[in-house]
Design a protein around this motif. Sequence first.
Motif, PDB file in Angstrom:
ATOM      1  N   GLU A   1      51.668  60.503  67.913  1.00 45.87           N
ATOM      2  CA  GLU A   1      50.097  59.970  67.974  1.00 45.87           C
ATOM      3  C   GLU A   1      49.667  59.731  66.606  1.00 45.87           C
ATOM      4  O   GLU A   1      49.840  60.532  65.755  1.00 45.87           O
ATOM      5  CB  GLU A   1      49.273  60.923  68.537  1.00 45.87           C
ATOM      6  CG  GLU A   1      48.053  60.643  68.867  1.00 45.87           C
ATOM      7  CD  GLU A   1      46.918  62.025  69.264  1.00 45.87           C
ATOM      8  OE1 GLU A   1      46.066  61.436  70.041  1.00 45.87           O
ATOM      9  OE2 GLU A   1      47.402  63.061  69.256  1.00 45.87           O
TER      10      GLU A   1
ATOM     11  N   SER B   1      41.778  54.658  73.986  1.00 48.56           N
ATOM     12  CA  SER B   1      41.946  53.335  74.779  1.00 48.56           C
ATOM     13  C   SER B   1      40.792  53.222  75.597  1.00 48.56           C
ATOM     14  O   SER B   1      39.723  53.839  75.652  1.00 48.56           O
ATOM     15  CB  SER B   1      43.130  53.976  75.850  1.00 48.56           C
ATOM     16  OG  SER B   1      44.393  54.157  75.091  1.00 48.56           O
TER      17      SER B   1
ATOM     18  N   HIS C   1      35.868  54.310  77.433  1.00 50.24           N
ATOM     19  CA  HIS C   1      36.601  54.565  76.308  1.00 50.24           C
ATOM     20  C   HIS C   1      37.006  56.138  76.188  1.00 50.24           C
ATOM     21  O   HIS C   1      36.263  56.956  76.454  1.00 50.24           O
ATOM     22  CB  HIS C   1      35.838  54.186  75.103  1.00 50.24           C
ATOM     23  CG  HIS C   1      35.443  52.782  75.095  1.00 50.24           C
ATOM     24  ND1 HIS C   1      34.439  52.053  75.508  1.00 50.24           N
ATOM     25  CD2 HIS C   1      36.080  51.633  74.164  1.00 50.24           C
ATOM     26  CE1 HIS C   1      34.363  50.814  75.212  1.00 50.24           C
ATOM     27  NE2 HIS C   1      35.359  50.635  74.347  1.00 50.24           N
TER      28      HIS C   1
ATOM     29  N   THR D   1      43.475  58.509  74.153  1.00 51.22           N
ATOM     30  CA  THR D   1      44.652  57.762  74.870  1.00 51.22           C
ATOM     31  C   THR D   1      45.370  59.041  75.569  1.00 51.22           C
ATOM     32  O   THR D   1      45.821  58.876  76.558  1.00 51.22           O
ATOM     33  CB  THR D   1      45.352  57.145  73.885  1.00 51.22           C
ATOM     34  OG1 THR D   1      44.498  55.980  73.179  1.00 51.22           O
ATOM     35  CG2 THR D   1      46.778  56.729  74.498  1.00 51.22           C
ATOM     36  N   HIS D   2      45.600  60.185  74.677  1.00 48.55           N
ATOM     37  CA  HIS D   2      46.607  61.100  75.061  1.00 48.55           C
ATOM     38  C   HIS D   2      45.955  62.306  76.127  1.00 48.55           C
ATOM     39  O   HIS D   2      46.646  63.049  76.424  1.00 48.55           O
ATOM     40  CB  HIS D   2      47.216  61.894  73.971  1.00 48.55           C
ATOM     41  CG  HIS D   2      48.333  61.094  73.508  1.00 48.55           C
ATOM     42  ND1 HIS D   2      49.575  60.956  73.611  1.00 48.55           N
ATOM     43  CD2 HIS D   2      48.149  60.150  72.247  1.00 48.55           C
ATOM     44  CE1 HIS D   2      50.217  59.962  72.650  1.00 48.55           C
ATOM     45  NE2 HIS D   2      49.260  59.615  71.976  1.00 48.55           N
TER      46      HIS D   2
ATOM     47  N   GLU E   1      44.742  61.187  79.171  1.00 49.95           N
ATOM     48  CA  GLU E   1      45.454  61.036  80.474  1.00 49.95           C
ATOM     49  C   GLU E   1      44.170  61.145  81.476  1.00 49.95           C
ATOM     50  O   GLU E   1      44.618  61.839  82.596  1.00 49.95           O
ATOM     51  CB  GLU E   1      46.532  61.364  80.735  1.00 49.95           C
ATOM     52  CG  GLU E   1      47.674  60.706  79.721  1.00 49.95           C
ATOM     53  CD  GLU E   1      48.939  61.253  80.055  1.00 49.95           C
ATOM     54  OE1 GLU E   1      49.202  62.382  80.752  1.00 49.95           O
ATOM     55  OE2 GLU E   1      50.047  60.983  79.263  1.00 49.95           O
TER      56      GLU E   1
ATOM     57  N   LYS F   1      47.133  57.561  83.569  1.00 50.09           N
ATOM     58  CA  LYS F   1      48.747  57.138  83.078  1.00 50.09           C
ATOM     59  C   LYS F   1      49.566  56.546  83.796  1.00 50.09           C
ATOM     60  O   LYS F   1      50.346  55.990  83.252  1.00 50.09           O
ATOM     61  CB  LYS F   1      49.079  58.797  82.914  1.00 50.09           C
ATOM     62  CG  LYS F   1      49.438  59.588  84.378  1.00 50.09           C
ATOM     63  CD  LYS F   1      49.900  60.763  83.959  1.00 50.09           C
ATOM     64  CE  LYS F   1      50.086  61.545  85.616  1.00 50.09           C
ATOM     65  NZ  LYS F   1      50.694  62.803  85.253  1.00 50.09           N
TER      66      LYS F   1
ATOM     67  N   VAL G   1      49.645  49.634  79.222  1.00 46.35           N
ATOM     68  CA  VAL G   1      48.840  48.997  78.241  1.00 46.35           C
ATOM     69  C   VAL G   1      49.025  47.445  78.664  1.00 46.35           C
ATOM     70  O   VAL G   1      49.971  46.663  78.685  1.00 46.35           O
ATOM     71  CB  VAL G   1      49.103  49.221  76.896  1.00 46.35           C
ATOM     72  CG1 VAL G   1      48.163  48.316  76.192  1.00 46.35           C
ATOM     73  CG2 VAL G   1      48.784  50.819  76.471  1.00 46.35           C
TER      74      VAL G   1
ATOM     75  N   THR H   1      44.001  48.289  81.120  1.00 46.79           N
ATOM     76  CA  THR H   1      43.604  49.372  79.855  1.00 46.79           C
ATOM     77  C   THR H   1      44.285  48.523  78.670  1.00 46.79           C
ATOM     78  O   THR H   1      45.421  47.638  78.805  1.00 46.79           O
ATOM     79  CB  THR H   1      44.500  50.525  79.886  1.00 46.79           C
ATOM     80  OG1 THR H   1      45.843  50.307  79.976  1.00 46.79           O
ATOM     81  CG2 THR H   1      44.084  51.422  81.154  1.00 46.79           C
TER      82      THR H   1
ATOM     83  N   THR I   1      44.624  49.314  74.055  1.00 47.05           N
ATOM     84  CA  THR I   1      44.403  50.181  73.142  1.00 47.05           C
ATOM     85  C   THR I   1      43.484  49.586  72.014  1.00 47.05           C
ATOM     86  O   THR I   1      43.325  48.621  71.376  1.00 47.05           O
ATOM     87  CB  THR I   1      45.844  50.342  72.255  1.00 47.05           C
ATOM     88  OG1 THR I   1      46.916  50.987  73.267  1.00 47.05           O
ATOM     89  CG2 THR I   1      45.780  51.368  71.225  1.00 47.05           C
TER      90      THR I   1
END
Length: 814
Positions: A150, A164, A212, A215-216, A218, A248, A252, A274, A276
């Motif tokens: 990350e 994301s 928004h 990202t991690h 989930e 998840k 992307v 989704t 990034t």
Amino acid sequence: MCVAQFSFVTPSNHALQIQAFPISLLSVKILQARNITIADILSGTDCYVTLWLPTASKEEARTQTVLNSNDPMWNETFYFTIQNQVKNILELRIYDEDLLTKDDLLFTVLFDVAEVSPGERFHVTFILNPERSEELDVEFIMKENLDDLENITTNYILVARPVSCLNVCVAKGKSMKYLKEDGDLQLRVKGSHEDTWKTVFKSGLVECFQFHYPTHWEPELNGQLQHCSSNGGQDKQNSSASLTIPLKLFSVGQEVNVVLPASEDTNLELKLHTQTCSEHLDVRLGFDLCGEEQAFLHKRKKVVADALKSVLQLKEGLLDHEVPVVAVMATGGGCRAMTSLYGQLSGLKKLGVLDCITYISGTSGSTWTMSNLYEDSSWSQKDLERPIREAKKHMTKNKISTFSLEHLIYYQNELSQRAKEGIATSFNDLWAVALENILHDRVNDFKLSDQQHAVNQGQNPLPLYLALNVKENHISTFDFKEWCEFSPYEVGFLKYGAFIRSEDFGSEFFMGRLMKKNPESRICYLEALWSNILAVNLLDVWNKLSSTDECWQKLIRNKLRNIEINYIPPKSSSYLGTSWMCPDGMLFKIIRNILTDRPLHHHIHNFLKGFHMHKNYYQESQFSTWKDSRLDQFPNQLTPLEDGICLVDAAYFINTSCPPLLRKERKVDIILSFDYSLDNPFQSIEQTGKYCLEQGIPFPRILLSEEDKKNPRECYLFVEDENKEAPIVLHFPLVNDTFQKFKEPGVERRQKEMAEGTVPLSGNCSRYQLMDFTYTKKDFDKLLKLTDYNIQNNSDLILQALSIAIKWKKCGRK
């Protein structure tokens, strides 16, 4: 392991780092508790445990409830995806469930996840109450995923993580005839910036939303379709449909169609995909000065050097490194401060010293003078007679119409317009438009960022405005406050090293990204914020009256204990310790809420929202300079986790605007301290000196004799030859000393002029009290002339300070 690393080194040699680190999976197994006997006396407690780790999820997890047991056993495991480069503090709360009333909170445990090493099975017994042997057993396991990296951006205090965006488009056209007009679809991604969107079916055929989120994390997309009618609208009974989709599952860029039943034979279609977000941050992380201010300093140095050569009658010009940075520091004091600052700046202008000034800082009433002056892009190059005359006109006018029906209607329309623009309004906004009427008698469209035109050539000193960020409720200003500075270029927090463009203040941010640009507010709204006297709570008032809240602090601290008993903490510098907090009793809660509630606070969008604290933030020297409350060591309680910020007058803590000038990056050599206090002319400077001593900030010792305190003079020079890191301070208290006998320096008053030297500054009969917004012309002129005179009459001390500073600079002071 291959780790990508990029470092951007700022001019102050403090690196802003972008680096890739692996993600870890933390498992937390709640095993059992023993001897939990606090809530119920006649039977066992009905216990459950909640888990909250705000750096991993906004969702609060919880165990099952174990009924009627003083020794509940759960053996439940929970999983969190975490980043070990941030400060992860897990909060465990033990509750006693009650079917009839609110569940009783028994204990709160704060656990620093940094204690758990990757690959280790870590068993902890938390001693909740040693007197009754109340304990909680928990097991932790950390697994590091070296294949999942990350990218994080950090200034070693705040951490920005990847974000994301989930795009959702709702196609309503085919389903609208089967849905009631008041039907709606509610979509929610908990932990996202937006949190919840709601669409009403009677509006439009297609509607799109964005969420928004880190990202991690989930998270899940939750949807609730309400008030839909089945059987093509013939069955009038309300029904609903829902969906839950883990994000998840999406790749992307992949578009996914989701069907939500709207009736027996009709579906509502959602298109999801989704993406990034860019890693570019709209919040500047770093403690160095912004590029615009550095460019200003380069230009201003030439103006200052020329002015110093003239004022000190130097034979040769000064080299760049020999030019001292001189600043004016103005305190608050309502219209008294506004009027006095006009007089003192006028005195500096007459001495030729105004062009020697690089910065002017202010808070509360002194900011009213500053914001007025900076509407003129070359104000310091002109005679100040025009702005003084304008200020006098408004200070002496009748203000009875300020709250007339006509003005109240205008105020209401103004606030309604702000609400339509997406800006949260409060009673403080009413104070703002009323203040605008008092000080200008017209709508003033000038904005803070417009003041850039007044400094872009270095033609005027750079203005710096100061406010305090406090907690909206449940805590006093004395116990938690953070300095927030404003300049024409940036707004930012000194403690966090986080700044945004001044024109973006009031807009919505998340994890350092600009989410929604709101219109920049007119200057009157900032003037009201800088002098926000309406967000006071009763505990603030008590602190001011008693100058101490030690009893209350002791009561709070008794609620918090350390529970590091059964194990030796790791030697990691990121370790803060583990603590537990005993819940408050009902009476304590009632008293606390009464004392700390801010009924008229002003809510502003928090531009630090979403940031995480770096794992070593508490040891970082820049953070340590400004940390001054117990909450600083509890990252889950700090500003990045708040949706909004509450800014108040700095005088709630110390009536000073010094902190922006004490940033080491500004390298201020001389501070002209203008104090507008009536009752104690040295309280602010003494409090500032004590604060700097406690924080390790270079500042001269403030030593005063009893005679000084009893009969204060017009000016005091505080300088320490052995401590050249500390600025030279010239303190000008608001006193009427030799002005009583002299109308100008060296020119004595005639007998018939003696009355003009009588300026009532003390006592209840003073015409210059904080809440006095109307002066007579005579009172205005007296205060103006007094402060002008006090500057001119102490020109020798000012020139002496300038000479000392130049000598120090030539000897190598940086």
